[in-house]
Design a protein around this motif. Structure first.
Motif, PDB file in Angstrom:
ATOM      1  N   GLU A 116       0.319  -1.100  -0.344  1.00 34.28           N
ATOM      2  CA  GLU A 116       0.130   0.233  -0.425  1.00 34.28           C
ATOM      3  C   GLU A 116       1.068   1.264  -0.092  1.00 34.28           C
ATOM      4  O   GLU A 116       0.065   2.164  -0.348  1.00 34.28           O
ATOM      5  N   GLY A 117       2.449   1.336   0.451  1.00 38.10           N
ATOM      6  CA  GLY A 117       3.090   2.282  -0.080  1.00 38.10           C
ATOM      7  C   GLY A 117       4.001   2.239  -1.010  1.00 38.10           C
ATOM      8  O   GLY A 117       4.313   0.941  -1.622  1.00 38.10           O
ATOM      9  N   TRP A 118       5.323   3.132  -0.857  1.00 35.21           N
ATOM     10  CA  TRP A 118       6.349   3.066  -1.195  1.00 35.21           C
ATOM     11  C   TRP A 118       7.561   3.818  -0.273  1.00 35.21           C
ATOM     12  O   TRP A 118       7.635   4.747   0.204  1.00 35.21           O
ATOM     13  N   ILE A 119       8.434   2.924  -0.440  1.00 38.93           N
ATOM     14  CA  ILE A 119       9.921   3.055   0.237  1.00 38.93           C
ATOM     15  C   ILE A 119      10.797   3.436  -0.894  1.00 38.93           C
ATOM     16  O   ILE A 119      10.817   2.834  -2.307  1.00 38.93           O
ATOM     17  N   ALA A 120      10.968   5.078  -0.474  1.00 34.92           N
ATOM     18  CA  ALA A 120      12.015   5.635  -2.267  1.00 34.92           C
ATOM     19  C   ALA A 120      13.456   5.262  -1.473  1.00 34.92           C
ATOM     20  O   ALA A 120      13.791   4.739  -1.034  1.00 34.92           O
ATOM     21  N   GLY A 121      13.908   5.301  -3.384  1.00 32.38           N
ATOM     22  CA  GLY A 121      15.273   4.090  -3.445  1.00 32.38           C
ATOM     23  C   GLY A 121      16.143   5.436  -2.788  1.00 32.38           C
ATOM     24  O   GLY A 121      16.318   6.811  -2.349  1.00 32.38           O
ATOM     25  N   ARG A 122      16.962   5.580  -2.171  1.00 32.11           N
ATOM     26  CA  ARG A 122      18.560   5.041  -1.765  1.00 32.11           C
ATOM     27  C   ARG A 122      19.577   6.266  -2.969  1.00 32.11           C
ATOM     28  O   ARG A 122      20.247   7.078  -2.915  1.00 32.11           O
ATOM     29  N   PHE A 123      19.703   5.585  -3.988  1.00 32.71           N
ATOM     30  CA  PHE A 123      19.815   5.707  -5.149  1.00 32.71           C
ATOM     31  C   PHE A 123      21.782   6.132  -4.621  1.00 32.71           C
ATOM     32  O   PHE A 123      22.616   7.102  -5.258  1.00 32.71           O
ATOM     33  N   MET A 124      22.612   4.876  -3.984  1.00 32.75           N
ATOM     34  CA  MET A 124      23.395   5.443  -3.639  1.00 32.75           C
ATOM     35  C   MET A 124      24.510   5.247  -4.654  1.00 32.75           C
ATOM     36  O   MET A 124      25.717   5.853  -4.782  1.00 32.75           O
ATOM     37  N   MET A 125      24.533   4.513  -5.141  1.00 31.69           N
ATOM     38  CA  MET A 125      25.394   3.725  -6.236  1.00 31.69           C
ATOM     39  C   MET A 125      25.014   4.990  -7.310  1.00 31.69           C
ATOM     40  O   MET A 125      25.986   5.379  -8.390  1.00 31.69           O
ATOM     41  N   THR A 126      24.058   4.969  -7.960  1.00 33.68           N
ATOM     42  CA  THR A 126      23.751   6.259  -9.036  1.00 33.68           C
ATOM     43  C   THR A 126      24.724   7.726  -9.183  1.00 33.68           C
ATOM     44  O   THR A 126      24.780   8.304  -9.207  1.00 33.68           O
ATOM     45  N   ILE A 127      24.157   7.612  -7.936  1.00 38.78           N
ATOM     46  CA  ILE A 127      24.617   9.662  -7.469  1.00 38.78           C
ATOM     47  C   ILE A 127      26.200   9.176  -7.297  1.00 38.78           C
ATOM     48  O   ILE A 127      26.894  10.438  -8.144  1.00 38.78           O
ATOM     49  N   SER A 128      26.439   8.558  -6.794  1.00 39.48           N
ATOM     50  CA  SER A 128      28.119   7.920  -6.550  1.00 39.48           C
ATOM     51  C   SER A 128      28.293   7.881  -7.813  1.00 39.48           C
ATOM     52  O   SER A 128      29.782   8.704  -8.346  1.00 39.48           O
ATOM     53  N   ALA A 129      28.239   7.014  -8.705  1.00 39.61           N
ATOM     54  CA  ALA A 129      28.695   7.297 -10.393  1.00 39.61           C
ATOM     55  C   ALA A 129      28.590   8.406 -11.270  1.00 39.61           C
ATOM     56  O   ALA A 129      29.923   8.666 -11.790  1.00 39.61           O
ATOM     57  N   ASP A 130      27.729   9.043 -10.721  1.00 37.52           N
ATOM     58  CA  ASP A 130      27.252  10.196 -11.021  1.00 37.52           C
ATOM     59  C   ASP A 130      28.999  11.216 -11.116  1.00 37.52           C
ATOM     60  O   ASP A 130      29.107  11.889 -11.971  1.00 37.52           O
ATOM     61  N   GLU A 131      29.182  11.380  -9.986  1.00 40.60           N
ATOM     62  CA  GLU A 131      29.970  12.473  -9.360  1.00 40.60           C
ATOM     63  C   GLU A 131      31.312  11.734  -9.108  1.00 40.60           C
ATOM     64  O   GLU A 131      32.161  12.624 -10.045  1.00 40.60           O
ATOM     65  N   VAL A 132      31.879  10.479  -9.641  1.00 41.42           N
ATOM     66  CA  VAL A 132      32.892  10.205 -10.415  1.00 41.42           C
ATOM     67  C   VAL A 132      32.681  10.643 -12.059  1.00 41.42           C
ATOM     68  O   VAL A 132      34.139  11.071 -12.518  1.00 41.42           O
ATOM     69  N   ASP A 133      32.120   9.378 -12.382  1.00 39.32           N
ATOM     70  CA  ASP A 133      31.879  10.651 -14.224  1.00 39.32           C
ATOM     71  C   ASP A 133      31.573  11.862 -14.162  1.00 39.32           C
ATOM     72  O   ASP A 133      33.054  12.136 -15.119  1.00 39.32           O
ATOM     73  N   GLN A 134      31.883  12.338 -13.203  1.00 37.90           N
ATOM     74  CA  GLN A 134      32.272  14.323 -12.846  1.00 37.90           C
ATOM     75  C   GLN A 134      33.556  14.609 -12.872  1.00 37.90           C
ATOM     76  O   GLN A 134      34.346  15.855 -13.345  1.00 37.90           O
ATOM     77  N   GLN A 135      34.221  13.531 -12.066  1.00 39.06           N
ATOM     78  CA  GLN A 135      35.595  14.115 -11.246  1.00 39.06           C
ATOM     79  C   GLN A 135      36.255  13.065 -12.696  1.00 39.06           C
ATOM     80  O   GLN A 135      37.778  13.867 -12.312  1.00 39.06           O
ATOM     81  N   ALA A 136      36.155  12.158 -13.426  1.00 32.51           N
ATOM     82  CA  ALA A 136      37.082  11.364 -14.078  1.00 32.51           C
ATOM     83  C   ALA A 136      38.269  11.970 -14.834  1.00 32.51           C
ATOM     84  O   ALA A 136      39.364  12.047 -14.942  1.00 32.51           O
ATOM     85  N   PRO A 137      37.238  13.062 -15.355  1.00 30.30           N
ATOM     86  CA  PRO A 137      38.279  14.117 -16.804  1.00 30.30           C
ATOM     87  C   PRO A 137      40.155  14.327 -15.679  1.00 30.30           C
ATOM     88  O   PRO A 137      40.945  14.715 -16.514  1.00 30.30           O
ATOM     89  N   ALA A 138      39.545  15.137 -14.512  1.00 24.97           N
ATOM     90  CA  ALA A 138      40.896  15.925 -13.959  1.00 24.97           C
ATOM     91  C   ALA A 138      41.400  14.389 -13.375  1.00 24.97           C
ATOM     92  O   ALA A 138      42.149  14.612 -12.975  1.00 24.97           O
ATOM     93  N   ILE A 139      40.810  13.981 -12.735  1.00 26.50           N
ATOM     94  CA  ILE A 139      41.775  12.706 -11.609  1.00 26.50           C
ATOM     95  C   ILE A 139      42.619  11.813 -12.973  1.00 26.50           C
ATOM     96  O   ILE A 139      43.802  11.884 -13.084  1.00 26.50           O
TER      97      ILE A 139
END
Length: 155
Positions: A116-139
């Motif tokens: 009857e309800g929904w538990i929202a996702g935490r998106f820990m991998m999705t958010i982390s992968a996006d951050e690393v994608d943004q940082q990757a060129p400089a690294i």
């Protein structure tokens, strides 16, 4: 005008060394470094439930569910170094997974037990992968600069 052929020969040897194997090693090391950074971010972002005592968080560096439950996994950097890098054409790949059965439900969300309800996702991998994608060129740029500096400054 004078030309020092010894210096040109030395430069040629350094370029040949880079072309032979150092670049392959560089790519594998870069992939592992990015994986370690991803693991560090996703582990910090993964919630620890009172019910499981951190099984999901430990699962990021464990190979099996049993290892995740026992806590015998490695830290993020050690685990990333132990991963094998697969080369597909010009692409270097490695897999970062969490073998805990319910990891995808915490990541993306799920219905409640009574449906009857929904538990929202935490998106820990999705958010982390996006951050690393943004940082990757400089690294990667910094890592490449250091490799070239070492190759041309060293003997």
């Amino acid at each position: 005008m004078s030309v020092n052929f010894q210096q040109l020969k030395a430069f040629e040897r350094k370029l040949a060394k880079l072309a032979r194997g150092d670049f392959e090693k560089f790519c594998e090391a870069a992939a592992k470094e990015l994986a370690a950074r991803l693991l560090g971010k996703v582990i910090r972002r993964t919630p620890v439930a009172k019910v499981d005592g951190g099984t999901l968080r430990r699962g990021w560096t464990a190979k099996t569910h049993a290892e995740a439950e026992s806590g015998s996994g490695k830290n993020a950097k050690e685990y990333a170094e132990s991963l094998s890098v697969q080369k597909q054409g010009n692409v270097y790949e490695l897999s970062v997974i969490n073998p805990v059965e319910y990891a995808q439900y915490v990541e993306f969300g799920h219905r409640t037990r009574n449906h009857e309800g929904w538990i929202a996702g935490r998106f820990m991998m999705t958010i982390s992968a996006d951050e690393v994608d943004q940082q990757a060129p400089a690294i990667l740029e910094r890592k490449l600069f250091n490799m070239l500096k070492e190759a041309f400054d060293g003997n």
